[in-house]
Motif scaffolding. Sequence first.
Motif, mmCIF file in Angstrom:
data_model
loop_
_atom_site.group_PDB
_atom_site.id
_atom_site.type_symbol
_atom_site.label_atom_id
_atom_site.label_comp_id
_atom_site.label_asym_id
_atom_site.label_seq_id
_atom_site.Cartn_x
_atom_site.Cartn_y
_atom_site.Cartn_z
ATOM 1 N N MET A 1 0.819 -1.406 -0.151
ATOM 2 C CA MET A 1 -0.026 -0.149 -0.115
ATOM 3 C C MET A 1 0.880 1.316 0.005
ATOM 4 O O MET A 1 0.496 2.353 -0.585
ATOM 5 C CB MET A 1 -0.923 -0.077 1.309
ATOM 6 C CG MET A 1 -2.211 -0.986 0.678
ATOM 7 S SD MET A 1 -3.254 -1.012 2.073
ATOM 8 C CE MET A 1 -4.036 0.626 1.777
ATOM 9 N N GLN A 2 1.957 1.289 0.732
ATOM 10 C CA GLN A 2 2.864 2.208 0.775
ATOM 11 C C GLN A 2 3.500 2.577 -0.631
ATOM 12 O O GLN A 2 3.496 3.610 -0.946
ATOM 13 C CB GLN A 2 4.019 2.029 1.853
ATOM 14 C CG GLN A 2 3.367 2.458 3.317
ATOM 15 C CD GLN A 2 4.484 2.021 3.992
ATOM 16 O OE1 GLN A 2 5.520 0.951 3.958
ATOM 17 N NE2 GLN A 2 4.452 2.708 5.327
ATOM 18 N N LEU A 3 3.869 1.505 -1.587
ATOM 19 C CA LEU A 3 4.509 1.819 -2.679
ATOM 20 C C LEU A 3 3.491 2.220 -3.682
ATOM 21 O O LEU A 3 3.727 2.927 -4.612
ATOM 22 C CB LEU A 3 4.974 0.147 -3.212
ATOM 23 C CG LEU A 3 6.080 -0.480 -2.488
ATOM 24 C CD1 LEU A 3 6.515 -1.448 -3.054
ATOM 25 C CD2 LEU A 3 7.435 0.529 -2.798
ATOM 26 N N ASN A 4 2.177 2.030 -3.437
ATOM 27 C CA ASN A 4 1.181 2.639 -4.355
ATOM 28 C C ASN A 4 0.530 3.725 -3.889
ATOM 29 O O ASN A 4 -0.473 4.369 -4.573
ATOM 30 C CB ASN A 4 0.067 1.548 -4.630
ATOM 31 C CG ASN A 4 0.668 0.344 -5.449
ATOM 32 O OD1 ASN A 4 1.048 0.719 -6.691
ATOM 33 N ND2 ASN A 4 0.603 -0.725 -4.966
ATOM 34 N N ASN A 5 1.259 4.409 -2.933
ATOM 35 C CA ASN A 5 0.611 5.756 -2.343
ATOM 36 C C ASN A 5 -0.781 5.609 -1.827
ATOM 37 O O ASN A 5 -1.538 6.546 -2.046
ATOM 38 C CB ASN A 5 0.959 6.917 -3.254
ATOM 39 C CG ASN A 5 2.264 7.240 -3.439
ATOM 40 O OD1 ASN A 5 3.063 7.122 -2.592
ATOM 41 N ND2 ASN A 5 2.690 7.395 -4.620
ATOM 42 N N LEU A 6 -1.172 4.450 -1.219
ATOM 43 C CA LEU A 6 -2.615 4.155 -0.691
ATOM 44 C C LEU A 6 -2.827 4.074 0.694
ATOM 45 O O LEU A 6 -3.615 4.157 1.120
ATOM 46 C CB LEU A 6 -3.016 2.940 -1.318
ATOM 47 C CG LEU A 6 -3.003 2.771 -2.817
ATOM 48 C CD1 LEU A 6 -3.559 1.401 -3.337
ATOM 49 C CD2 LEU A 6 -4.257 3.721 -3.419
ATOM 50 N N TYR A 7 -1.391 3.841 1.383
ATOM 51 C CA TYR A 7 -1.366 3.887 2.781
ATOM 52 C C TYR A 7 -1.645 5.019 3.579
ATOM 53 O O TYR A 7 -0.968 6.171 3.345
ATOM 54 C CB TYR A 7 -0.123 3.309 3.224
ATOM 55 C CG TYR A 7 -0.030 3.119 4.657
ATOM 56 C CD1 TYR A 7 -0.875 2.197 5.136
ATOM 57 C CD2 TYR A 7 0.886 3.688 5.547
ATOM 58 C CE1 TYR A 7 -0.924 1.867 6.646
ATOM 59 C CE2 TYR A 7 0.808 3.626 6.906
ATOM 60 C CZ TYR A 7 -0.040 2.659 7.546
ATOM 61 O OH TYR A 7 0.130 2.553 8.757
ATOM 62 N N LYS A 9 -1.839 5.979 7.461
ATOM 63 C CA LYS A 9 -2.061 5.458 8.866
ATOM 64 C C LYS A 9 -3.185 5.981 9.990
ATOM 65 O O LYS A 9 -3.552 5.336 10.728
ATOM 66 C CB LYS A 9 -0.697 5.756 9.619
ATOM 67 C CG LYS A 9 -0.298 7.139 10.035
ATOM 68 C CD LYS A 9 0.904 7.484 10.721
ATOM 69 C CE LYS A 9 1.085 8.828 10.938
ATOM 70 N NZ LYS A 9 2.624 9.035 11.638
ATOM 71 N N LYS A 10 -3.792 6.902 9.455
ATOM 72 C CA LYS A 10 -5.078 7.349 9.960
ATOM 73 C C LYS A 10 -6.383 6.321 9.738
ATOM 74 O O LYS A 10 -7.215 6.230 10.416
ATOM 75 C CB LYS A 10 -5.295 8.769 9.864
ATOM 76 C CG LYS A 10 -4.219 9.703 10.520
ATOM 77 C CD LYS A 10 -4.823 11.299 10.246
ATOM 78 C CE LYS A 10 -3.862 11.999 10.505
ATOM 79 N NZ LYS A 10 -3.966 13.450 10.350
ATOM 80 N N LYS A 11 -6.285 5.864 8.724
ATOM 81 C CA LYS A 11 -7.398 4.952 7.994
ATOM 82 C C LYS A 11 -7.178 3.557 7.854
ATOM 83 O O LYS A 11 -8.090 2.609 7.954
ATOM 84 C CB LYS A 11 -7.720 5.280 6.342
ATOM 85 C CG LYS A 11 -8.157 6.957 6.338
ATOM 86 C CD LYS A 11 -8.389 7.234 4.990
ATOM 87 C CE LYS A 11 -8.834 8.570 4.882
ATOM 88 N NZ LYS A 11 -9.037 8.931 3.246
ATOM 89 N N HIS A 12 -5.946 3.187 8.013
ATOM 90 C CA HIS A 12 -5.552 1.653 7.337
ATOM 91 C C HIS A 12 -4.576 1.158 8.615
ATOM 92 O O HIS A 12 -3.860 1.815 9.180
ATOM 93 C CB HIS A 12 -4.478 1.581 6.421
ATOM 94 C CG HIS A 12 -5.401 2.335 5.037
ATOM 95 N ND1 HIS A 12 -4.971 3.280 4.538
ATOM 96 C CD2 HIS A 12 -6.537 1.908 4.558
ATOM 97 C CE1 HIS A 12 -5.527 3.795 3.516
ATOM 98 N NE2 HIS A 12 -6.706 2.794 3.467
ATOM 99 N N GLN A 13 -4.852 -0.068 8.811
ATOM 100 C CA GLN A 13 -3.917 -0.809 9.848
ATOM 101 C C GLN A 13 -3.968 -2.286 9.512
ATOM 102 O O GLN A 13 -4.590 -2.854 8.884
ATOM 103 C CB GLN A 13 -4.599 -0.762 11.127
ATOM 104 C CG GLN A 13 -6.032 -1.502 11.311
ATOM 105 C CD GLN A 13 -6.303 -1.441 12.914
ATOM 106 O OE1 GLN A 13 -5.759 -2.000 13.702
ATOM 107 N NE2 GLN A 13 -7.718 -1.257 12.998
ATOM 108 N N PHE A 14 -2.634 -2.693 9.774
ATOM 109 C CA PHE A 14 -2.306 -4.216 9.224
ATOM 110 C C PHE A 14 -2.171 -4.973 10.670
ATOM 111 O O PHE A 14 -1.547 -4.604 11.697
ATOM 112 C CB PHE A 14 -0.909 -4.082 8.657
ATOM 113 C CG PHE A 14 -1.107 -3.304 7.180
ATOM 114 C CD1 PHE A 14 -1.628 -4.185 6.280
ATOM 115 C CD2 PHE A 14 -0.760 -2.360 6.911
ATOM 116 C CE1 PHE A 14 -1.594 -3.484 4.817
ATOM 117 C CE2 PHE A 14 -1.029 -1.724 5.987
ATOM 118 C CZ PHE A 14 -1.532 -2.327 4.558
ATOM 119 N N VAL A 15 -3.056 -5.929 10.510
ATOM 120 C CA VAL A 15 -3.059 -7.096 11.768
ATOM 121 C C VAL A 15 -2.662 -8.297 11.472
ATOM 122 O O VAL A 15 -2.969 -9.046 10.518
ATOM 123 C CB VAL A 15 -4.457 -7.062 12.335
ATOM 124 C CG1 VAL A 15 -4.556 -8.003 13.642
ATOM 125 C CG2 VAL A 15 -5.089 -5.633 12.904
#
Length: 120
Positions: A1-7, A9-15
């Motif tokens: 998600m970071q590589l595609n500029n989609l991440y 941190k206020k909206k997304h979390q990885f668990v």
Amino acid sequence: MQLNNLYDKKKHQFVHADVKQYLDELEPDFFDLVIIDPPTFSNSKRMKDFLDIQRDHVELLNKTLNAMKTGGTIYFSTNYKRFQLEKDKIRATSIKDITKATTPFDFQGKLFRWCYKIIK
């Protein structure tokens, strides 16, 4: 998600967790969209039990539906060839088999998976 500029941190979390335990901890109305593509079988060391998708899909889907907003959507896919969805046990307002619609024409009969759109 970071590589595609989609991440964000206020909206997304990885668990990284035992899915059954994690779903038990969620508040109602937590998700509006969930994509579930579990393995057919897993005996990961992180899990208390093993996952058998035929045996566990009803529990997995109902726990996810409990954490969904009304009208929320689950896309559920499995590669288990002999999979039988137990529709009557799933607490959803709508369950639609979208396998054919999600299979490219040149893979018809060659791709062994099932895909469903499930609405709370």
